[in-house]
Write a protein that holds these residues in place. Structure first.
Motif, PDB file in Angstrom:
ATOM      1  N   SER A 140       1.050  -0.998  -0.135  1.00  0.00           N
ATOM      2  CA  SER A 140       0.028  -0.008  -0.020  1.00  0.00           C
ATOM      3  C   SER A 140       0.977   1.150   0.102  1.00  0.00           C
ATOM      4  O   SER A 140       2.000   1.087   0.758  1.00  0.00           O
ATOM      5  CB  SER A 140      -0.850  -0.071   1.401  1.00  0.00           C
ATOM      6  N   PRO A 141       0.391   2.316  -0.787  1.00  0.00           N
ATOM      7  CA  PRO A 141       1.394   3.518  -0.839  1.00  0.00           C
ATOM      8  C   PRO A 141       1.322   4.220   0.609  1.00  0.00           C
ATOM      9  O   PRO A 141       2.335   4.962   0.933  1.00  0.00           O
ATOM     10  CB  PRO A 141       0.611   4.497  -1.792  1.00  0.00           C
ATOM     11  N   ASP A 142       0.323   3.847   1.487  1.00  0.00           N
ATOM     12  CA  ASP A 142       0.295   4.447   2.956  1.00  0.00           C
ATOM     13  C   ASP A 142       1.269   3.666   3.716  1.00  0.00           C
ATOM     14  O   ASP A 142       1.423   4.223   4.952  1.00  0.00           O
ATOM     15  CB  ASP A 142      -1.285   4.415   3.432  1.00  0.00           C
ATOM     16  N   ASN A 143       1.835   2.589   3.458  1.00  0.00           N
ATOM     17  CA  ASN A 143       2.758   1.743   4.295  1.00  0.00           C
ATOM     18  C   ASN A 143       4.348   2.571   4.466  1.00  0.00           C
ATOM     19  O   ASN A 143       4.933   2.609   3.368  1.00  0.00           O
ATOM     20  CB  ASN A 143       3.200   0.304   3.521  1.00  0.00           C
ATOM     21  N   ILE A 194       7.112   0.723   2.607  1.00  0.00           N
ATOM     22  CA  ILE A 194       7.264   1.030   1.124  1.00  0.00           C
ATOM     23  C   ILE A 194       7.849   2.212   0.680  1.00  0.00           C
ATOM     24  O   ILE A 194       8.697   2.204  -0.049  1.00  0.00           O
ATOM     25  CB  ILE A 194       5.726   0.810   0.484  1.00  0.00           C
ATOM     26  N   ARG A 195       7.233   3.478   1.596  1.00  0.00           N
ATOM     27  CA  ARG A 195       7.903   4.670   1.130  1.00  0.00           C
ATOM     28  C   ARG A 195       9.205   4.750   1.554  1.00  0.00           C
ATOM     29  O   ARG A 195       9.938   5.255   0.919  1.00  0.00           O
ATOM     30  CB  ARG A 195       6.949   5.846   2.018  1.00  0.00           C
ATOM     31  N   ALA A 196       9.822   4.218   2.607  1.00  0.00           N
ATOM     32  CA  ALA A 196      11.067   4.244   3.086  1.00  0.00           C
ATOM     33  C   ALA A 196      12.184   3.856   1.953  1.00  0.00           C
ATOM     34  O   ALA A 196      13.037   4.009   1.579  1.00  0.00           O
ATOM     35  CB  ALA A 196      11.332   3.471   4.261  1.00  0.00           C
ATOM     36  N   ASN A 197      11.462   2.456   1.574  1.00  0.00           N
ATOM     37  CA  ASN A 197      12.232   1.753   0.390  1.00  0.00           C
ATOM     38  C   ASN A 197      12.231   2.357  -0.855  1.00  0.00           C
ATOM     39  O   ASN A 197      13.521   2.595  -1.515  1.00  0.00           O
ATOM     40  CB  ASN A 197      11.574   0.390   0.245  1.00  0.00           C
ATOM     41  N   VAL A 233       8.710   0.058  -9.500  1.00  0.00           N
ATOM     42  CA  VAL A 233       7.467  -0.450 -10.140  1.00  0.00           C
ATOM     43  C   VAL A 233       7.670  -2.016 -10.400  1.00  0.00           C
ATOM     44  O   VAL A 233       6.960  -2.967 -10.049  1.00  0.00           O
ATOM     45  CB  VAL A 233       7.021   0.120 -11.337  1.00  0.00           C
ATOM     46  N   VAL A 234       8.748  -2.432 -11.241  1.00  0.00           N
ATOM     47  CA  VAL A 234       8.879  -3.747 -11.422  1.00  0.00           C
ATOM     48  C   VAL A 234       9.371  -4.740 -10.248  1.00  0.00           C
ATOM     49  O   VAL A 234       8.906  -6.046 -10.042  1.00  0.00           O
ATOM     50  CB  VAL A 234      10.194  -4.037 -12.427  1.00  0.00           C
TER      51      VAL A 234
END
Length: 200
Positions: free
Chosen positions: A95-98, A101-104, A156-157
């Protein structure tokens, strides 16, 4: 965390993935994948050959090609490894809210910006020594532009391959890095020369 993301957070990893960590399962998963990706590599070589005239005319671009696609593969490997580790730990939610994920994504984009600036300067210096005529500003525009586009594509990939691998019942540690590095080889060449075509 939603019910759908609970599964992604590692609910069935102990029984599904850990139990499949055998040499036979890894080989039967990876060998067909590598065979298919070998064909993709041949396509990548054909695409690269079509830009031979530009590469010979500008030695700096010849320097950029292997380093650009190699860097893209490295960035993809880092992203896949981080996501796979979080998946196994049960902390990953697609999820974009995670914040994970944002940190990565932030780490990959920051690393790409740093590496491709240095790559632009190095390719300019080596190209000059080989008789190249492209200026530093032009090469920085090419390397940073293509590098950041490629970094977005890598994110993305990598995310899609980890997600798809898990959904299909494969261990992302076995499948994602070969997929991402091979896909980035051919797309890295295409992105680089699209930017070259726009800039030059």
């Amino acid at each position: 965390m939603s019910a759908g993301s609970d599964l992604l957070a590692g609910e069935d990893l102990d029984t599904d993935l850990v139990g499949d960590w055998t040499v036979q399962n890894i080989v039967t998963t990876v060998v067909p994948l590598l065979a298919a990706l070998s064909i993709l590599q041949m396509v990548s070589g054909t695409v690269l050959e079509s830009f031979e005239e530009q590469l010979l005319a500008h030695p700096s671009l010849l320097i950029l090609v292997p380093v650009t696609i190699g860097t893209a593969g490295n960035l993809g490997s880092i992203m896949c490894a981080r996501l796979s580790t979080q998946l196994h730990l049960g902390t990953l939610e697609f999820s974009p809210d995670n914040p994970n994920i944002r940190a990565n994504v932030g780490a990959i984009m920051g690393l790409a910006a740093t590496v491709f600036v240095l790559l632009g300067v190095a390719s300019w210096a080596i190209g000059r020594a080989l008789g190249g005529t492209l200026g530093l500003g032009t090469l920085l525009l090419i390397t940073i532009g293509s590098g950041m586009l490629l970094a977005v594509w890598v994110v993305v990939v990598s995310t899609a391959s980890v997600y798809a691998s898990f959904r299909l019942g494969y261990d992302p540690d076995d499948t994602t890095i070969p997929v991402v590095t091979n896909v980035c080889d051919i797309t890295g060449v295409l992105i680089l020369f699209c930017v070259v075509w726009v800039v030059l």
